[in-house]
Write a protein that holds these residues in place. Structure first.
Motif, PDB file in Angstrom:
ATOM      1  N   LYS A   1     -56.880 -17.332  52.210  1.00  0.00           N
ATOM      2  CA  LYS A   1     -56.488 -16.234  53.097  1.00  0.00           C
ATOM      3  C   LYS A   1     -57.347 -14.978  52.894  1.00  0.00           C
ATOM      4  O   LYS A   1     -57.042 -13.919  53.446  1.00  0.00           O
ATOM      5  N   GLY A   2     -58.378 -15.098  52.075  1.00  0.00           N
ATOM      6  CA  GLY A   2     -59.333 -13.997  51.982  1.00  0.00           C
ATOM      7  C   GLY A   2     -58.997 -12.912  50.982  1.00  0.00           C
ATOM      8  O   GLY A   2     -59.607 -11.849  50.983  1.00  0.00           O
ATOM      9  N   TYR A   3     -58.015 -13.150  50.083  1.00  0.00           N
ATOM     10  CA  TYR A   3     -57.681 -12.142  49.071  1.00  0.00           C
ATOM     11  C   TYR A   3     -58.698 -12.142  47.929  1.00  0.00           C
ATOM     12  O   TYR A   3     -58.896 -11.128  47.272  1.00  0.00           O
ATOM     13  N   LEU A   4     -59.295 -13.294  47.671  1.00  0.00           N
ATOM     14  CA  LEU A   4     -60.301 -13.370  46.616  1.00  0.00           C
ATOM     15  C   LEU A   4     -61.366 -14.386  47.030  1.00  0.00           C
ATOM     16  O   LEU A   4     -61.102 -15.298  47.816  1.00  0.00           O
ATOM     17  N   PRO A   5     -62.598 -14.222  46.510  1.00  0.00           N
ATOM     18  CA  PRO A   5     -63.686 -15.138  46.884  1.00  0.00           C
ATOM     19  C   PRO A   5     -63.440 -16.534  46.315  1.00  0.00           C
ATOM     20  O   PRO A   5     -63.052 -16.665  45.146  1.00  0.00           O
ATOM     21  N   ASP A   6     -63.667 -17.559  47.133  1.00  0.00           N
ATOM     22  CA  ASP A   6     -63.399 -18.911  46.640  1.00  0.00           C
ATOM     23  C   ASP A   6     -64.308 -19.275  45.470  1.00  0.00           C
ATOM     24  O   ASP A   6     -63.969 -20.134  44.663  1.00  0.00           O
ATOM     25  N   ALA A   7     -65.439 -18.586  45.334  1.00  0.00           N
ATOM     26  CA  ALA A   7     -66.324 -18.873  44.191  1.00  0.00           C
ATOM     27  C   ALA A   7     -65.625 -18.598  42.862  1.00  0.00           C
ATOM     28  O   ALA A   7     -65.970 -19.206  41.837  1.00  0.00           O
ATOM     29  N   TRP A   8     -64.634 -17.689  42.868  1.00  0.00           N
ATOM     30  CA  TRP A   8     -63.901 -17.411  41.623  1.00  0.00           C
ATOM     31  C   TRP A   8     -63.185 -18.655  41.105  1.00  0.00           C
ATOM     32  O   TRP A   8     -62.953 -18.792  39.911  1.00  0.00           O
ATOM     33  N   LEU A   9     -62.808 -19.559  42.034  1.00  0.00           N
ATOM     34  CA  LEU A   9     -62.042 -20.735  41.628  1.00  0.00           C
ATOM     35  C   LEU A   9     -62.840 -21.611  40.660  1.00  0.00           C
ATOM     36  O   LEU A   9     -62.277 -22.217  39.746  1.00  0.00           O
ATOM     37  N   ASP A  10     -64.145 -21.663  40.877  1.00  0.00           N
ATOM     38  CA  ASP A  10     -64.978 -22.538  40.046  1.00  0.00           C
ATOM     39  C   ASP A  10     -65.094 -22.035  38.611  1.00  0.00           C
ATOM     40  O   ASP A  10     -65.456 -22.794  37.721  1.00  0.00           O
ATOM     41  N   GLU A  11     -64.820 -20.753  38.419  1.00  0.00           N
ATOM     42  CA  GLU A  11     -64.974 -20.151  37.085  1.00  0.00           C
ATOM     43  C   GLU A  11     -63.631 -19.900  36.400  1.00  0.00           C
ATOM     44  O   GLU A  11     -63.578 -19.223  35.369  1.00  0.00           O
ATOM     45  N   ALA A  12     -62.549 -20.409  36.962  1.00  0.00           N
ATOM     46  CA  ALA A  12     -61.220 -20.117  36.415  1.00  0.00           C
ATOM     47  C   ALA A  12     -61.134 -20.482  34.936  1.00  0.00           C
ATOM     48  O   ALA A  12     -61.720 -21.476  34.503  1.00  0.00           O
ATOM     49  N   PHE A  13     -60.429 -19.676  34.192  1.00  0.00           N
ATOM     50  CA  PHE A  13     -60.121 -19.872  32.762  1.00  0.00           C
ATOM     51  C   PHE A  13     -61.309 -19.581  31.841  1.00  0.00           C
ATOM     52  O   PHE A  13     -61.167 -19.646  30.628  1.00  0.00           O
ATOM     53  N   THR A  14     -62.482 -19.267  32.397  1.00  0.00           N
ATOM     54  CA  THR A  14     -63.623 -18.996  31.525  1.00  0.00           C
ATOM     55  C   THR A  14     -63.541 -17.564  30.996  1.00  0.00           C
ATOM     56  O   THR A  14     -62.719 -16.758  31.454  1.00  0.00           O
ATOM     57  N   ALA A  15     -64.418 -17.238  30.045  1.00  0.00           N
ATOM     58  CA  ALA A  15     -64.309 -15.966  29.319  1.00  0.00           C
ATOM     59  C   ALA A  15     -64.327 -14.755  30.244  1.00  0.00           C
ATOM     60  O   ALA A  15     -63.594 -13.792  30.029  1.00  0.00           O
ATOM     61  N   GLY A  16     -65.135 -14.812  31.296  1.00  0.00           N
ATOM     62  CA  GLY A  16     -65.237 -13.634  32.163  1.00  0.00           C
ATOM     63  C   GLY A  16     -64.406 -13.739  33.428  1.00  0.00           C
ATOM     64  O   GLY A  16     -64.479 -12.865  34.290  1.00  0.00           O
TER      65      GLY A  16
END
Lengths: 229, 312
Positions: free
Chosen positions: A76-91
């Motif tokens: 729904k556009g609240y956050l970039p889908d690219a963030w999903l690939d980095e979930a749980f990582t340090a940054g």
């Protein structure tokens, strides 16, 4: 924070979820249709209106397994889908439990069970005190989360005082260790709430339940769902 | 939150017979009248007080009694803050702070919102009620979380000013009220106030311990400084006053609660600290608050003996 993102449809959600977690983490899925229906049809909210005092609020109380939540926020556009690939990582801004200071669209930080509904009671009181009578607060709980006694403090008080700007949706995937003999809905109606029971996969039924408040007290929707990813 | 200390002003004019709880309720009720952002959340305790009852009649949306549900009270206060309000939650210290500790940690701290928590009962105010109503560990619990301001008034006239100042901010603020009180009020600047100067150790008296400390040190040459705001601690003042490197902390809650603060403040110079406070023990006793002071060693005679032994 300003976020730009591609928008996705319902059929894209499972693909988005698998970018967050391995598909064997099936409990994700029991909340998916309720979350989608909320964001697609019910909430008076958009990524551009996250600071609007007049917006509807969604409090994800059951913060465990937030993959579906993150997927819907990305769709729904609240956050970039690219963030999903980095979930749980340090940054990463996306962790095992949502943090409202990190996730655009997450109205509360959750993870410890039994906090979302008591927080929502306070927000409902605060909106009323400020004359903001239009917004509703929707709170998603799990059936096992109802074990936590703080929910029952909030249910009793909200019912007794007719706090009519709250809608709770309990996603019931049968995970409460001792069950709820007599049904979950009866716990709410006994305390002055209205309640609906719906098929947690049927978007029309979920929407009807979520819109089923009568304006005289708080409303509860029990959405029956099992994991099926 | 900044590290600067709050400048809160002079003691407020209130009748001499007023208790800290009455002073708080009067100030909170005035705030409800004056500031539409302020809401008080109660769990039955103090709900029957006339000023709150009157405020509830005039502002029913902002004087909220949730019944005997302290966890809900604290979470609802957090939820009020999320909506843009300035909540004041109030109850007995063990129920407000110890019972609802996770609610304080998660529904203020972790949500990134502020609020004002005001307790009564302190370490053994209702001594006849016994240990269930004692909260000697409350300030230590706030030390487990970042950036709380903690006020420990020593007189009813030290309550209203800090409360009014706190209402103007979005800070996280705890006020620990007590029925124990010093004979005279002091300023509430957030800084150490020098009550008397001498050659020996610096004795820091917190809140209602001051009068006992003054009796205990009547015949000896020490510096006595008074603190009614303990977080943030006036580190600058402590460094300036601790000439000898010897510091005696007298706190009306768990003994040694501020020892860490003193150790960090004086890290660059040799120093010794004597901590006097409430012992880590459930005495299973009733009696009077004065009895408990004696049993915990917060009476003038024991404070005097311990300072003499430390300074030797």
């Amino acid at each position: 924070m300003t976020v730009t993102s591609a928008r996705f449809g319902y059929d894209d959600l499972r693909g988005l979820i698998t970018r967050v977690v391995d598909v064997k983490h099936a409990p994700e899925d029991s909340t998916l249709d309720v979350l989608w229906t909320l964001y697609d049809r019910v909430l008076d909210l958009s990524p551009e209106r996250l600071d609007s005092p007049d917006r509807d609020r969604f409090y994800l109380s059951k913060g465990h397994n937030p993959g579906s939540f993150y997927a819907v926020l990305a769709a729904k556009g609240y956050l970039p889908d690219a963030w999903l690939d980095e979930a749980f990582t340090a940054g990463s801004r996306l962790g095992g439990h949502p943090d409202r200071t990190l996730v655009p669209g997450a109205e509360i930080s959750s993870g410890s069970l039994g906090h979302g509904l008591p927080l929502a009671v306070g927000t409902a009181l605060g909106l009323r005190a400020q004359g903001l009578l239009k917004p509703r607060i929707y709170v998603l709980l799990g059936d096992a989360e109802l074990d936590e006694g703080t929910n029952h403090e909030a249910m009793a008080y909200a019912g007794a005082t007719g706090l009519d700007n709250i809608t709770v949706v309990v996603v019931d995937n049968g995970s409460a260790s001792h069950g709820w003999p007599g049904g979950i809905a009866s716990r709410f109606t006994a305390q002055g709430w209205s309640a609906s029971e719906v098929d947690g996969r049927d978007h029309d039924a979920i929407e009807a339940g979520l819109r089923g408040h009568h304006g005289t007290g708080p409303h509860a929707v029990v959405a029956f769902a099992t994991s099926s990813i | 939150m900044t590290t600067s200390l709050p400048h809160i002003g002079h003691p407020m004019k209130v009748p001499d017979t007023t208790t800290m709880r009455d002073a708080f309720i009067d100030a909170a009720a005035d705030l409800i009248d004056d500031d539409p952002r302020v809401a008080v959340v109660l769990a039955d305790i103090s709900n029957g007080h006339e000023r709150f009852a009157q405020a509830a009649r005039e502002h029913p949306d902002r004087v909220l009694n949730v019944g005997i549900r302290e966890a809900l009270m604290v979470s609802a206060a957090g939820g009020l803050a999320l909506s843009g309000m300035r909540p004041i939650a109030h109850s007995y210290a063990p129920f407000l702070v110890e019972r609802a500790y996770e609610q304080i940690k998660l529904d203020f701290e972790h949500q990134g919102v502020g609020g004002i928590l005001v307790s009564v009962g302190a370490s053994y105010d209702w001594s006849q009620g016994g240990y269930t109503h004692f909260s000697p560990g409350d300030v230590a619990l706030f030390d487990t979380m970042p950036d709380w301001t903690v006020h420990v008034p020593g007189h009813p006239k030290e309550v209203g000013g800090p409360l009014r100042a706190a209402a103007l901010t979005d800070d996280k603020v705890y006020m620990r009220l007590s029925t124990l009180s010093n004979a005279a009020p002091h300023q509430t600047t957030g800084r150490l106030s020098v009550i008397k100067s001498g050659e020996g150790p610096l004795v820091v008296a917190v809140g209602p311990t001051l009068d006992n400390v003054l009796l205990a040190t009547a015949g000896i040459s020490v510096t006595v400084a008074y603190a009614n705001t303990v977080r943030p601690f006036d580190v600058e003042g402590l460094r300036a006053l601790a000439h000898t490197g010897e510091v005696v902390l007298v706190e009306p809650y768990l003994e040694g609660t501020s020892s860490r603060v003193v150790a960090e403040a004086l890290i660059d110079r040799p120093h010794r600290t004597l901590a006097i406070g409430v012992k880590r023990v459930d005495l299973h006793k009733y009696g009077t608050p004065t009895d408990h002071e004696r049993w915990h060693g917060l009476d003038p005679a024991t404070i005097s003996e311990r300072i003499a032994s430390f300074a030797r």
